[in-house]
Design an enzyme around this catalytic site. Structure first.
Site, PDB file in Angstrom:
ATOM      1  N   LYS A  40       0.906  -1.298   0.384  1.00 48.62           N
ATOM      2  CA  LYS A  40       0.087  -0.190   0.264  1.00 48.62           C
ATOM      3  C   LYS A  40       0.713   1.288  -0.129  1.00 48.62           C
ATOM      4  O   LYS A  40       0.517   2.327  -0.685  1.00 48.62           O
ATOM      5  CB  LYS A  40      -1.093  -0.045   1.059  1.00 48.62           C
ATOM      6  N   HIS A  67     -12.826  -4.798   9.652  1.00 46.58           N
ATOM      7  CA  HIS A  67     -12.583  -3.863   8.820  1.00 46.58           C
ATOM      8  C   HIS A  67     -12.760  -5.495   7.239  1.00 46.58           C
ATOM      9  O   HIS A  67     -11.811  -5.288   6.518  1.00 46.58           O
ATOM     10  CB  HIS A  67     -10.865  -3.783   8.843  1.00 46.58           C
ATOM     11  N   GLU A 107      -9.446   0.573  -4.110  1.00 43.93           N
ATOM     12  CA  GLU A 107     -10.612   1.121  -3.128  1.00 43.93           C
ATOM     13  C   GLU A 107     -10.348   2.271  -2.715  1.00 43.93           C
ATOM     14  O   GLU A 107      -8.824   3.003  -2.869  1.00 43.93           O
ATOM     15  CB  GLU A 107     -10.372  -0.045  -2.124  1.00 43.93           C
ATOM     16  N   GLU A 126      -6.271   1.589  -1.560  1.00 40.18           N
ATOM     17  CA  GLU A 126      -5.140   0.794  -2.808  1.00 40.18           C
ATOM     18  C   GLU A 126      -5.907   0.161  -3.776  1.00 40.18           C
ATOM     19  O   GLU A 126      -7.193   0.129  -3.755  1.00 40.18           O
ATOM     20  CB  GLU A 126      -5.040  -0.356  -1.190  1.00 40.18           C
ATOM     21  N   ASN A 135      -6.460  -3.904  -5.411  1.00 38.53           N
ATOM     22  CA  ASN A 135      -6.899  -5.348  -5.505  1.00 38.53           C
ATOM     23  C   ASN A 135      -6.384  -5.602  -6.751  1.00 38.53           C
ATOM     24  O   ASN A 135      -7.308  -5.349  -7.609  1.00 38.53           O
ATOM     25  CB  ASN A 135      -7.489  -5.927  -4.749  1.00 38.53           C
ATOM     26  N   ARG A 137      -6.568  -8.529  -7.737  1.00 29.77           N
ATOM     27  CA  ARG A 137      -7.264 -10.098  -7.829  1.00 29.77           C
ATOM     28  C   ARG A 137      -8.959  -9.629  -8.314  1.00 29.77           C
ATOM     29  O   ARG A 137      -9.448  -8.126  -8.428  1.00 29.77           O
ATOM     30  CB  ARG A 137      -7.229 -10.861  -6.660  1.00 29.77           C
TER      31      ARG A 137
END
Length: 625
Positions: A128, A230, A270, A282, A284, A286
């Site tokens: 990150k 989270h 995100e 961040e 992701n 995937r």
């Protein structure tokens, strides 16, 4: 990094695909493979030998052991499994090795097709901190009181692991140490960083899909604000209540992030949104757990698109139009009011009404074990409007048949109907504010009676009825933390009960009439565990076992798991304060803190780090002063 020219690998028509994962996502990928005519290979740990994903695959390969570190995180074993089984492609799913650049390299070096972005793109976005730098965003420097509250985060990985909220600077050192330890255990990387914690932000993300020909799609937005620890619980698409300007900014930033690393395949960018401003979190690299809501709104199969992109096919210039609204709820085997404690045991029955998509890695009779995430399924509803999708999903979950360990089903239904959610005013602090109210017990008051009548079915034919007045029959149940006693009578005309007219009673169905209204109660019994519609009861022995006692102050394991650490310097005889952390258990990918129930002396400490415990194991005893 790999020396393989990825362009030479892409363009190959895939015939057999191995999924380097387990559970729901493996089953999800296999379903698409079946529709495309692609053979499938599953890998499984010893704990998953009879799991659904291993049963539905065309071929399976054993990964010896049970712990993820010995099985699903062993990239070398998975590559060997792919080669041994004749697979020519590998799909990583989500979690485990899905964002591991070294694993992607190993797959490509073996001459296999990798269903995902390049190792270089994964590496660029894996941390990150590096991702923020790549996006031109500053990192937080030396912190002061003015920066509070703070969020300590693991630089690698996700899923809420390695995260701590800090509200006082004196807590920062301990939070950093705990986050590093958890991040190292979960991801093999102990790097953490600190950023401002936005209390009332919304978690918004954008689905990216990119091909090898330069086309990048930004497939709308998703709201994932309802989270526990989270980790996301309820997701929806499109994110409600965003201005068109902000939505366009999010899409633009997401496409920019994808192009910055020459991204290929499905990915997610995100953001945390507060005061109509977007804060990058961040990327992701995937497929996301919540991808079905985007599939429903855009009429796509994202797994099929991943495979086609890996084969070299080009996306159309423009994505399909979005239609309607979709909402997904994650059904977990957990007990929300007990600190979200994961639950284990046999899942006897799982079914939702037609019209709702159910993605799951379980079938009736499967065992929910201790080694992996406690998510049972994802239920997804799609409708022309958000209001209709909400009503459809809440109603389906309420009527779903879920027989087995405790789940978060009631919490999901209440969340979907909460005014703050129905009016799209939720944020990531939703459960911090409302968990107590959302988890107040509200069992059906007639469920114990229905259970007793179903159990009594047919007894009058074997001497239950008497021709003279007699004492009523009694049965005791545990319901919502209380003991309930119900009474009924066998009479000349059948079963009778106070407060309700018994219209019908057999072992599976009881019909009661109360104040002129008839209600049906479906009853299922598995040993001492009884399910009456959506109410879960436990039959109690007529006379309690006097030996089933523990000393006052006993701390019992609330779940099976591993003792990951004990508070520094803690030994028998130490003075402890009420609420003070004593030790931590890890179960189902989550860490659980065990605290002192009262102020006093630790008279016994029965465990050490690394020790496996079962439900009810005596961990420690605190003698109150």
């Amino acid at each position: 990094m790999s020396n393989v020219d990825v362009s030479n690998v892409r363009g190959h028509m895939i015939s057999t695909l191995l999924v380097a994962n387990r559970g729901e996502i493996a089953c999800r990928v296999f379903r698409t493979c079946g529709e495309l005519g692609i053979q499938t290979v599953a890998v499984h740990s010893d704990a998953d030998e009879n799991a659904l994903h291993a049963r539905v695959a065309d071929a399976t390969v054993r990964l010896p052991g049970a712990a993820p570190a010995d099985t699903y995180l062993r990239g070398d074993l998975i590559v060997k499994a792919a080669l041994a089984s004749g697979a020519d492609a590998v799909h990583p799913g989500y979690g485990f090795l899905s964002e591991n650049a070294d694993f992607a390299c190993a797959v490509l070096d073996a001459g296999l097709t990798w269903i995902g972005p390049s190792p270089e793109a994964i590496e660029a976005m894996a941390s990150k901190t590096r991702a923020k730098t790549l996006m031109g965003l500053p990192l937080l420097g030396e912190v002061t009181e003015d920066d509070l509250p703070l969020l300590v985060k693991a630089a690698a990985g996700g899923g809420g692991r390695g995260m701590r909220v800090v509200r006082h600077l004196k807590e920062l050192s301990a939070a950093l140490e705990a986050a590093r330890a958890e991040a190292l255990s979960a991801f093999g990387d102990g790097e953490v960083f600190v950023e401002p914690y936005i209390e009332h932000g919304r978690h918004i993300e954008v689905q990216i899909l990119a091909d090898t020909h330069g086309t990048v799609w930004a497939l709308g937005t998703r709201d994932c604000s309802l989270q526990r620890r989270h980790q996301k619980v309820i997701e929806e698409a499109p994110a409600p209540g965003l201005s068109e300007e902000l939505a366009e900014e999010l899409r633009t930033l997401s496409v920019r992030a994808a192009r910055a690393v020459d991204y290929v395949g499905a990915g997610t960018v995100e953001f945390l949104v507060a005061d109509d401003r977007a804060h990058f979190l961040e990327m992701n690299t995937r497929l996301q757990v919540e991808h079905p809501v985007t599939e429903a709104v855009f009429g796509l199969d994202l797994v099929a698109e991943q495979i086609r992109i890996a084969e070299g096919h080009a996306l159309p210039t423009d994505p399909p139009r979005a239609r309607g609204h979709a909402i997904e709820a994650r059904l977990y085997a957990e007990d929300p009011p007990r600190d979200w404690a994961p639950q284990t045991g046999t899942l006897h029955r799982l079914a939702v009404p037609r019209g709702v998509r159910l993605d799951t890695g379980y079938e009736d009779g499967d065992l929910i074990g201790v080694h992996y995430d406690p998510m049972l399924a994802k239920a997804v509803a799609h409708a022309p409007t958000r209001e209709e999708a909400l009503r459809k999903l809440a109603g389906a979950l309420e009527k779903a048949t879920i027989h087995g360990p405790t789940t978060n089903r009631d919490l999901l239904v209440r969340s979907l109907r909460h005014k703050e959610f129905t009016t799209a005013r939720m944020d990531t602090g939703f459960y911090d504010r409302h968990l107590t109210d959302l988890t107040k017990p509200a069992p059906d008051p007639y469920a114990p009676l229905a259970a007793a009548l179903a159990d009594a079915h047919g007894r009058s034919r074997f001497g239950g009825w008497r021709n003279v007045p007699s004492q009523p029959q009694t049965k005791r149940y545990a319901l919502a933390g209380e003991e309930i006693e119900v009474r009924y009578r066998h009479t000349r005309t059948g079963l009778e009960a106070d407060g309700a007219r018994v219209v019908h009673a057999d072992a599976r169905l009881v019909v009661l009439e109360v104040a002129g209204v008839r209600r049906n109660f479906e009853v299922a019994r598995y040993g001492d565990e009884i399910h009456v519609n959506a109410t879960h009861l436990t039959a109690l022995a007529r006379f309690p076992d006097p030996t089933a006692q523990h000393a006052p102050g006993s701390l019992l394991a609330p779940m099976p798991g591993t003792v990951v650490r004990v508070a520094e310097g803690l030994t028998a005889g130490a003075a402890v304060q009420a609420g003070e952390p004593l030790l931590w258990l890890e179960a189902m990918k989550m860490e659980h803190k065990i605290t002192a129930p009262s102020t006093g002396t630790l008279s016994a400490l029965n465990v050490v780090p690394g020790q496996q415990v079962t439900v009810g194991s005596l961990l420690a005893v605190v003698r109150e002063t």
